[in-house]
Design an enzyme around this catalytic site. Structure first.
Site, PDB file in Angstrom:
ATOM      1  N   CYS A 251       6.528  -0.607  -7.967  1.00  0.00           N
ATOM      2  CA  CYS A 251       7.471  -1.561  -8.190  1.00  0.00           C
ATOM      3  C   CYS A 251       7.320  -2.674  -9.842  1.00  0.00           C
ATOM      4  O   CYS A 251       6.334  -2.383 -10.211  1.00  0.00           O
ATOM      5  CB  CYS A 251       7.782  -2.912  -7.209  1.00  0.00           C
ATOM      6  SG  CYS A 251       6.506  -3.829  -6.911  1.00  0.00           S
TER       7      CYS A 251
ATOM      8  N   CYS B  88       4.960  -5.347  -8.678  1.00  0.00           N
ATOM      9  CA  CYS B  88       2.687  -4.740  -9.300  1.00  0.00           C
ATOM     10  C   CYS B  88       3.330  -4.419 -10.380  1.00  0.00           C
ATOM     11  O   CYS B  88       2.242  -5.214 -11.108  1.00  0.00           O
ATOM     12  CB  CYS B  88       3.122  -3.710  -8.297  1.00  0.00           C
ATOM     13  SG  CYS B  88       3.040  -3.795  -6.933  1.00  0.00           S
TER      14      CYS B  88
ATOM     15  N   CYS C 174       4.366  -7.367  -3.946  1.00  0.00           N
ATOM     16  CA  CYS C 174       5.206  -5.972  -4.089  1.00  0.00           C
ATOM     17  C   CYS C 174       6.149  -6.283  -2.902  1.00  0.00           C
ATOM     18  O   CYS C 174       6.101  -6.841  -2.211  1.00  0.00           O
ATOM     19  CB  CYS C 174       3.891  -5.633  -3.616  1.00  0.00           C
ATOM     20  SG  CYS C 174       4.295  -3.352  -3.680  1.00  0.00           S
TER      21      CYS C 174
ATOM     22  N   HIS D 228       1.269 -13.780  17.209  1.00  0.00           N
ATOM     23  CA  HIS D 228       3.019 -13.858  17.258  1.00  0.00           C
ATOM     24  C   HIS D 228       2.737 -12.312  17.951  1.00  0.00           C
ATOM     25  O   HIS D 228       3.467 -12.136  18.116  1.00  0.00           O
ATOM     26  CB  HIS D 228       3.736 -13.783  15.642  1.00  0.00           C
ATOM     27  CG  HIS D 228       3.801 -15.283  15.445  1.00  0.00           C
ATOM     28  ND1 HIS D 228       4.283 -16.225  16.258  1.00  0.00           N
ATOM     29  CD2 HIS D 228       3.121 -16.144  14.022  1.00  0.00           C
ATOM     30  CE1 HIS D 228       4.530 -17.389  15.999  1.00  0.00           C
ATOM     31  NE2 HIS D 228       3.709 -17.157  14.026  1.00  0.00           N
TER      32      HIS D 228
ATOM     33  N   THR E   4      -1.129 -15.314  13.226  1.00  0.00           N
ATOM     34  CA  THR E   4      -0.020 -13.694  13.385  1.00  0.00           C
ATOM     35  C   THR E   4      -0.001 -12.684  13.998  1.00  0.00           C
ATOM     36  O   THR E   4       0.557 -12.308  14.702  1.00  0.00           O
ATOM     37  CB  THR E   4       0.215 -13.364  11.405  1.00  0.00           C
ATOM     38  OG1 THR E   4       0.312 -13.938  10.640  1.00  0.00           O
ATOM     39  CG2 THR E   4       0.790 -11.642  11.228  1.00  0.00           C
TER      40      THR E   4
HETATM   41 ZN   LIG Z   1      -3.898 -13.858   8.744  1.00  0.00          ZN
HETATM   42 ZN   LIG Z   2       4.909  -2.619  -5.462  1.00  0.00          ZN
END
Ligand SMILES: [Zn+2]
Ligand SMILES: [Zn+2]
EC number: 1.1.1.389
Length: 341
Positions: free
Chosen positions: A93, A96, A104, A42, A39
């Site tokens: 939320c 969660c 989440c 990226h 990542t």
């Molecule tokens: Zn990673």
């Molecule tokens: Zn959440």
């Protein structure tokens, strides 16, 4: 303290800054080592410039030592080794509330959506911390985060001892999935075109095959005595793997989607009907995956040293990224963040 800031265009500035004192519920860490993740690569290539607010300190695969403890934080002492589970969830939320804070609905990923770990001092919420046993060194500690990804993938797959698992893609995460799958007693085959990555799988003690010069479906058919794989992990993110995964999975096989596919590739749904397949998504990790990963390292069941291909000081972060770029045999490059203190 020093912080590396990603400034866009494959570039970093290493700047002198001030350590941020921990607020209530927070802990300030002296950062030990930070791994460079796919990542991060990226981000380095600019493909996430909309999501990352430049200049930004990135990095999320971190080990460190507790340096300062904020009000109300219990259970930690200064000098203790820790790792960070770099997820910032809302806690409010429905997801969660159902206990699935790692997915989440308002999840912020630390080191992408908020400042990260490529700095000598990092202040984080105490709820993100996991303790590292004294016997685990900080270099291996920086690999707890990617190992936890692999633990989550294997946990989602319900892989058991004696089952046969095929891993499509032998990059760092694919190899870590192989190591975790082996640790549960499964037989493991890594499908990977790159020679040095196949050699790495061999060193790990698992089988490997080159899907470019071998008919993978025929190979798995023979390996499993026509039964097909119990579990397939798709870690490669390439189209041919999407075609293979439904071919090589056996009856009631489970396919775990680990790779991030940015397009919507065609999937052979007929095979899902015919073989009663299951397709399982697996995203990041839960607290239990960090606990499992730490246990696998501390008990010596998984040795992460072979995964560490280089260690560079924070001042050389630019060249550490440049070296990783276009180096498919390198598994995990670490940046030592307290090197120049
Ligand atoms: Zn990673
Ligand atoms: Zn959440």
């Amino acid at each position: 303290m020093f912080a590396a800031q990603y400034i866009g265009n494959k570039s970093f500035n290493v700047v002198k800054g001030h350590a941020i004192a921990p607020q209530a519920g927070e802990v300030r860490l002296d950062v030990g080592y930070v791994g460079i993740c796919g990542t991060d690569m990226h981000i380095y290539h600019g493909v996430m410039d909309q999501r990352v607010s430049i200049p930004q300190t990135i990095g999320h695969e971190i080990s460190g030592v507790v340096a300062q403890i904020g009000e109300g934080v219990e259970g930690f002492t200064v000098g203790e080794k820790v790792v960070v589970r770099p997820l910032d969830w809302c806690g409010e939320c429905p997801t969660c509330e159902a206990g699935l804070t790692h997915i989440c609905q308002n999840l912020k990923f630390m080191g992408i959506d908020t400042p990260g770990a490529f700095q000598s001092s990092w202040t984080v919420k105490a709820r993100t911390l996991h303790k590292l046993p004294a016997g685990v060194d900080l270099k291996q500690g920086a690999l707890v985060e990617p190992l936890s990804v692999a633990c989550h993938d294997v946990r989602r797959s319900r892989l058991k001892a004696g089952e046969k698992a095929v891993i499509l893609g032998g990059g760092p995460i694919g190899q870590l999935v192989a190591a975790v799958a082996k640790s549960v007693g499964a037989e493991v085959l890594v499908s990977e075109p790159n020679d040095s990555r196949r050699a790495f799988a061999d060193e790990l003690g698992v089988k490997s095959v080159n899907p470019m010069d071998t008919d993978l479906a025929a190979y798995v058919d023979e390996w499993t005595g026509t039964k097909g794989a119990d579990v397939v992990f798709e870690v490669s993110g390439v189209l041919p793997a999407i075609q293979s995964m439904t071919q090589i999975a056996g009856r009631r096989g489970r396919i775990v989607m680990v790779a991030i596919h940015s397009t919507a590739p065609p999937i052979d749904l007929f095979q899902f009907f015919w073989k009663e397949l299951e397709l399982l998504g697996a995203r990041v990790y839960e607290a239990a995956d960090f606990d499992w990963a730490i246990e696998l390292i501390a008990s010596g069941q998984i040795d992460l040293k072979p995964f560490i291909s280089s260690v560079s000081p924070l001042a050389d972060i630019g060249s550490a990224f440049a070296n990783m770029d276009g180096n498919p045999q390198g598994m995990k490059a670490l940046v030592e963040c307290n090197a120049e203190q």
